[in-house]
Design an enzyme around this catalytic site. Structure first.
Site, mmCIF file in Angstrom:
data_model
loop_
_atom_site.group_PDB
_atom_site.id
_atom_site.type_symbol
_atom_site.label_atom_id
_atom_site.label_comp_id
_atom_site.label_asym_id
_atom_site.label_seq_id
_atom_site.Cartn_x
_atom_site.Cartn_y
_atom_site.Cartn_z
ATOM 1 C CE LYS A 24 76.168 37.939 -22.817
ATOM 2 N NZ LYS A 24 76.360 38.687 -23.969
ATOM 3 C CG ASN A 25 80.455 37.652 -23.294
ATOM 4 O OD1 ASN A 25 79.216 37.596 -23.799
ATOM 5 N ND2 ASN A 25 81.042 38.773 -22.896
ATOM 6 C CB CYS A 118 73.208 47.208 -29.447
ATOM 7 S SG CYS A 118 74.568 47.683 -28.390
ATOM 8 N NE ARG A 123 78.630 45.531 -29.241
ATOM 9 C CZ ARG A 123 78.187 45.185 -27.830
ATOM 10 N NH1 ARG A 123 77.435 45.787 -27.343
ATOM 11 N NH2 ARG A 123 78.637 43.976 -27.518
ATOM 12 C CG ASP A 308 80.509 42.736 -20.442
ATOM 13 O OD1 ASP A 308 80.384 43.674 -20.913
ATOM 14 O OD2 ASP A 308 80.619 41.661 -20.806
ATOM 15 N NE ARG A 400 69.288 40.042 -25.445
ATOM 16 C CZ ARG A 400 69.597 41.156 -26.234
ATOM 17 N NH1 ARG A 400 70.256 42.243 -25.793
ATOM 18 N NH2 ARG A 400 69.217 41.047 -27.577
HETATM 19 C C1 UD1 Z 1 82.165 41.309 -26.438
HETATM 20 C C2 UD1 Z 1 81.331 40.808 -25.342
HETATM 21 C C3 UD1 Z 1 80.828 42.232 -24.460
HETATM 22 C C4 UD1 Z 1 82.125 42.733 -24.045
HETATM 23 C C5 UD1 Z 1 82.904 43.368 -25.067
HETATM 24 C C6 UD1 Z 1 84.029 44.087 -24.616
HETATM 25 C C7 UD1 Z 1 80.677 39.015 -26.362
HETATM 26 C C8 UD1 Z 1 79.167 38.212 -27.058
HETATM 27 N N1 UD1 Z 1 80.359 40.136 -26.148
HETATM 28 O O1 UD1 Z 1 81.525 42.476 -27.499
HETATM 29 O O2 UD1 Z 1 80.095 41.442 -23.416
HETATM 30 O O3 UD1 Z 1 81.649 43.993 -23.271
HETATM 31 O O4 UD1 Z 1 83.409 42.259 -25.913
HETATM 32 O O5 UD1 Z 1 84.693 43.253 -23.674
HETATM 33 O O6 UD1 Z 1 81.539 38.281 -26.568
HETATM 34 N N2 UD1 Z 1 84.429 48.134 -32.139
HETATM 35 C C9 UD1 Z 1 84.644 49.064 -33.361
HETATM 36 N N3 UD1 Z 1 84.755 48.420 -34.677
HETATM 37 C C10 UD1 Z 1 84.291 46.982 -34.805
HETATM 38 C C11 UD1 Z 1 84.327 46.319 -33.587
HETATM 39 C C12 UD1 Z 1 84.242 46.773 -32.206
HETATM 40 O O7 UD1 Z 1 84.987 50.365 -33.345
HETATM 41 O O8 UD1 Z 1 84.432 46.437 -35.839
HETATM 42 C C13 UD1 Z 1 84.531 48.958 -30.951
HETATM 43 C C14 UD1 Z 1 83.303 49.001 -30.246
HETATM 44 O O9 UD1 Z 1 82.437 49.845 -30.693
HETATM 45 C C15 UD1 Z 1 83.544 48.929 -28.672
HETATM 46 C C16 UD1 Z 1 85.009 48.469 -29.102
HETATM 47 O O10 UD1 Z 1 85.473 48.216 -30.437
HETATM 48 O O11 UD1 Z 1 83.884 50.321 -28.459
HETATM 49 C C17 UD1 Z 1 85.081 46.817 -28.059
HETATM 50 O O12 UD1 Z 1 84.066 46.092 -29.058
HETATM 51 P P1 UD1 Z 1 84.457 44.452 -29.015
HETATM 52 O O13 UD1 Z 1 85.633 44.088 -28.291
HETATM 53 O O14 UD1 Z 1 84.272 44.227 -30.500
HETATM 54 O O15 UD1 Z 1 83.128 43.801 -28.218
HETATM 55 P P2 UD1 Z 1 82.010 42.925 -28.936
HETATM 56 O O16 UD1 Z 1 82.815 41.818 -29.315
HETATM 57 O O17 UD1 Z 1 80.925 43.378 -29.635
#
Ligand code: UD1
Length: 419
Positions: A24-25, A118, A123, A308, A400
């Site tokens: 998925k990711n 979310c 997020r 995850d 999902r």
């Molecule tokens: C992706 C995965 C999700 C997985 C996560 C962490 C997808 C579609 N989803 O989510 O399944 O759980 O990686 O491995 O690939 N953060 C900030 N600012 C930002 C972006 C992130 O503070 O601009 C923080 C988030 O709140 C979180 C951490 O960084 O605490 C990790 O988030 P991130 O790696 O960005 O996860 P996703 O890409 O949303």
């Protein structure tokens, strides 16, 4: 949305073979990336997930022709001139923010609604936006709407992420793939799904190096072309079914996996006392005796233990001998399964980042609710190991990320049906 439930009669051993689907990711950013080539791409091993279908709807709304046959999705993005993702489509899939970098890269403008909070807590996308601004993008945020216009790109940009965000790394890669500058991402996410996205883009003609390390270098190219690409296996789906085998004292052969991406998960299951045997593209897990508690499990960015998989492991440890500690370092609100598992007889105390799981001998079936994707999957795993019947509601979350979870689990001996 609220209509279907899963009914699970627990206590059956999970035994047999499971073919793991595409990740998925990985499929979501790759589908977004098809926009950049303005050509035809055939993406194989696409999982049949509601999130992947939502990504296809976004592509169509932007002007792509998208066809779907079996697990192959063909995208023709020659006429993808759209620059708006509707609010409805943004809400359908939480990860639709990954379209931002791709749309901007393709048409130079993008308007979409802020993803907002979310199930896993706030997020934020501050890192995505900060990096795009460094790449010359003008961004205004107004009443929850993001309006972005590509400006003058610097000839080179050196971006250090304050944390290795998967989504931010993907958006920077997508935006930087076309153009003339060199973009360096430091403290980039090292997740295998990042390498998979890079693999697709490189096959389309992009110049990317360093994937799998924390320094990624993207040299923009003038144009990309379409290609055929096969999505990597879903390591979280594989870990979920490992959990199903572990909690039922079962034995499973997982096929079509990449064991090298799963060392941190495999070591937790080994520590529980399961036999875990990776070879080639398979993992065999054997849990002939009840599992035991583990030392502290800490979620970390890859190659650490994935957030995850944390709810899945929590469900398995709920029925174990001894006390385990889980520390969640990635998301704020990721113990959503704990109160539902308690309804099934688990003894779990969760506060802040830490959960203490005192293993019990038996879990009992109960009506429970999925509050997010992996928490939902964790309840299914717990239900397989519980005595009596569990009803899991809110299963649109599970859809999902798992292609027909009930069909897969029934094929290995579970008594599970969708009603
Ligand atoms: C992706 C995965 C999700 C997985 C996560 C962490 C997808 C579609 N989803 O989510 O399944 O759980 O990686 O491995 O690939 N953060 C900030 N600012 C930002 C972006 C992130 O503070 O601009 C923080 C988030 O709140 C979180 C951490 O960084 O605490 C990790 O988030 P991130 O790696 O960005 O996860 P996703 O890409 O949303």
């Amino acid at each position: 949305m609220e209509s279907s439930r899963l009914l699970i009669e627990g206590g059956r051993r999970i035994e047999g073979e499971i073919q793991i689907h595409g990740a998925k990711n990985s499929v979501l950013p790759i589908l977004a990336a098809t926009l950049l080539c303005g050509d035809i791409s055939s993406i194989h091993n696409c999982p049949g997930l509601s999130d992947a279908f939502a990504a296809m709807r976004i592509l169509r709304s932007l002007g792509c022709e998208v066809s779907h046959e079996g697990s192959t999705v063909t995208v023709n993005s020659a006429n993808a001139e759209g620059d708006i993702v509707s609010d409805g489509l943004m809400h359908e899939m939480r990860s639709s923010i990954v379209f931002l970098g791709a749309i901007l890269g393709r048409v130079g403008r993008c308007r979409l609604s802020f993803p907002g909070g979310c199930e896993l807590g706030p997020r934020p996308i501050d890192l995505h936006l900060e990096a795009l601004r460094r790449l010359g993008v003008k961004i205004t945020e107004d009443h929850g709407i993001l309006d972005c216009t590509a400006g003058v790109r610097p000839t080179s940009a050196d971006i250090t992420l304050s944390l290795p965000s998967v989504g931010a790394t993907e958006n920077i890669m997508l935006y930087s793939a076309l153009g003339s500058g060199e973009t360096v991402i430091r403290n980039a996410a090292r997740e295998p799904e990042i390498s998979d996205l890079a693999g697709y883009l490189i096959k389309c003609g992009a110049e990317i190096s360093g994937q799998g390390t924390s320094t990624l270098v993207i040299n923009g190219v003038e144009s990309l072309h379409g290609c055929e690409y096969s999505v990597m296996p879903d390591r979280i789906e594989a870990a979920t079914y490992m959990g199903a085998a572990a909690i039922t004292n079962g034995e499973l052969m997982l096929k079509g996996v990449n064991p090298a991406d799963m060392y941190s998960c495999m070591s937790v299951f080994s520590e529980m006392g399961c036999g875990v045997y990776p070879y080639d593209d398979k993992i065999f897990i054997s849990a002939r005796k009840p599992v035991s508690a583990v030392r502290t499990v800490r979620t970390m960015p890859y190659p650490g233990f994935p957030t995850d998989c944390q709810p899945i492991v929590m469900a398995v440890l709920a029925k174990s001998s001894g006390t385990s500690v889980i520390v969640e370092n990635i998301f704020e609100n990721r113990f959503m399964a704990a109160p539902e598992l308690r309804r099934m007889g688990a003894n779990i105390k969760a506060e802040g980042k830490v959960a203490v799981v005192e293993g019990v001998k038996k879990l009992y079936g109960a009506p429970v609710r999925a509050y997010d994707l992996r928490a939902g999957a964790a309840l299914v795993v717990a239900a397989l190991g519980a005595e009596g019947q569990t009803q899991v509601s809110n299963i649109h979350y599970i859809d999902r990320g798992y292609e027909s979870i009930e069909t897969t689990l029934s094929s290995v001996g579970a008594n599970i049906k969708r009603v």
